[in-house]
Write an enzyme that holds these catalytic residues in place. Sequence first.
Site, PDB file in Angstrom:
ATOM      1  N   ASP A 265       0.830  -1.193   0.000  1.00  0.00           N
ATOM      2  CA  ASP A 265       0.000   0.000   0.000  1.00  0.00           C
ATOM      3  C   ASP A 265       0.874   1.255   0.000  1.00  0.00           C
ATOM      4  O   ASP A 265       1.894   1.319   0.693  1.00  0.00           O
ATOM      5  CB  ASP A 265      -0.890  -0.018   1.249  1.00  0.00           C
ATOM      6  CG  ASP A 265      -1.802   1.184   1.344  1.00  0.00           C
ATOM      7  OD1 ASP A 265      -2.775   1.252   0.586  1.00  0.00           O
ATOM      8  OD2 ASP A 265      -1.513   2.077   2.170  1.00  0.00           O
TER       9      ASP A 265
ATOM     10  N   GLU B  73       1.491  -0.403  -4.992  1.00  0.00           N
ATOM     11  CA  GLU B  73       0.569   0.694  -5.295  1.00  0.00           C
ATOM     12  C   GLU B  73       1.439   1.943  -5.493  1.00  0.00           C
ATOM     13  O   GLU B  73       1.848   2.583  -4.525  1.00  0.00           O
ATOM     14  CB  GLU B  73      -0.434   0.910  -4.164  1.00  0.00           C
ATOM     15  CG  GLU B  73      -1.441   2.005  -4.493  1.00  0.00           C
ATOM     16  CD  GLU B  73      -2.272   2.448  -3.298  1.00  0.00           C
ATOM     17  OE1 GLU B  73      -3.397   2.923  -3.520  1.00  0.00           O
ATOM     18  OE2 GLU B  73      -1.795   2.349  -2.155  1.00  0.00           O
TER      19      GLU B  73
END
Length: 533
Positions: A210, A260
């Site tokens: 993330d 990401e």
Amino acid sequence: MGQPRPARNQSAWWRSAVIYQVYVRSFADGDGDGTGDLAGVRARLPYLAELGVDALWFNPWYRSPMADGGYDVADYRSIDPAFGTLAEAEKLIAEARELGIRTLVDIVPNHVSDQHPWFQAALAGGPERELFHFRPGRGEHGELPPNDWPSQFAGSAEPVWTRLPDGDWYLHLFTPEQPDLNWEHPAVRQEHEEILRFWFERGVAGVRIDSAALLAKDPDLPDYVEGRDPNPYVDRDELHDIYRSWRSVADAYDGIFVGEVWLPDTERFARYLRPDELHTAFNFSFLSCPWDAGRLRTSIDETLAEHAPVGAPATWVLCNHDVTRTVTRYGRTDTGFDFTAKAFGTPTDPALGTRRARAAALLSLALPGSVYVYQGEELGLPEVELPLESIQDPMHFRSGGTDPGRDGCRVPLPWEAQAPYAGFGGDPWLPQPAGWADHAADRQSEDPTSMLSLYRAALRVRRTEPGFGDGPLSWLPAPEGVLAFARTDGLLCVVNLAEEPVELPEHIELVLSSAPLDVDGFLPPDTAVWLRA
């Protein structure tokens, strides 16, 4: 429970994989409390095997206060009680693997929960303060934040510093409940490498990272100046040493990473995909692109070009847990996606959006590389405009109530048309709208023209045809508004985004179509086909 399906090229499975994103809280509720859980996922593994996916990516399932949907992690080595137990997670990973389905977990390295033991000890004045970014304030009495960095949630209007009673401030690029870690401290690096080993030891095949470009900060924490390089907290060079170290951990387990990484600079984006760093990264250009032939072709070309120098496969995704669902977005006047454009009451044409989403499914599944499918995309679920009192997403509240937030794409799935709550389980944590059961998986399974049947057919073809997945793509001559390209083994994909039907190129077989051809055998608008030349 079903038979395992042989995967192509086991050692490089991730280069061509179809990976299904599971947002556990909304997938299936096994214990009837209204919250999705691991028991619900385990019960639906046969459905996922029949769908034909190669792997599951789970959003964070760790112990968390849920201030941001689980992205505020309090303990990486335990499962949140709302979802189940660590033993259940281990069973799920093993049972999925028996069906030929791998598992990816989500790691959130930029920050932890304010309930994490480290941060609680830091608040008590312990040496753990060095693991975060604590600073005195500016101004005569320290009443001003240490710098002016903008929030990752709602722009510069939201503070990224919170002041404590002792006068110090701490940094949080997201919510105050998500304090940023200090990645210059060796204990932070060591802990995350141990977390990776912990989950690889339990059989996961990979990790989604993330906010992968945000970890490293300029130690001086200077003010943010638009256009000045290097950015004090995005895409700093120090990150690559972190990921090279992580890669050595993953390689010991034959594990893979997907990052990401939101970056406009294609050359800097590609650095994360060098052979000793991340294996893949999400493709946000394609996800946010409007339903426009020229724009989509440019996005595809640029994506393939930026991956080519480092030999990494591209990834393709139409939707995820943070963005407006494809069926709704493609039915709007503005078919692109931008967080700042989200608004209540935006009109959409569901029939048009569904037709385009079906075509987009065949387009994305025909492109070179791996594909991510967000749960419910295969059911053609629309975005739900929730009642204000039901919204839980902090993005809504931090916008002052103007942004509808992300809960509209997180409404619990419909499984059985005749069952209470459309077969999800108990009374769902987010309300399902009227007509939700019309999208139920059991009803679609019996309809050969449904979105679910289209996805099952497409994944079956993709899995059995060596010409799909990783490999070359060649554009074919096509009328304006039409995308046409060839893969290997004579496979062609043609997508008509124009306003009139178009003639198909020469072919010997119509392999699959997102909608019927017209009476003349022409390809109607907003329709895609796979052909064999």
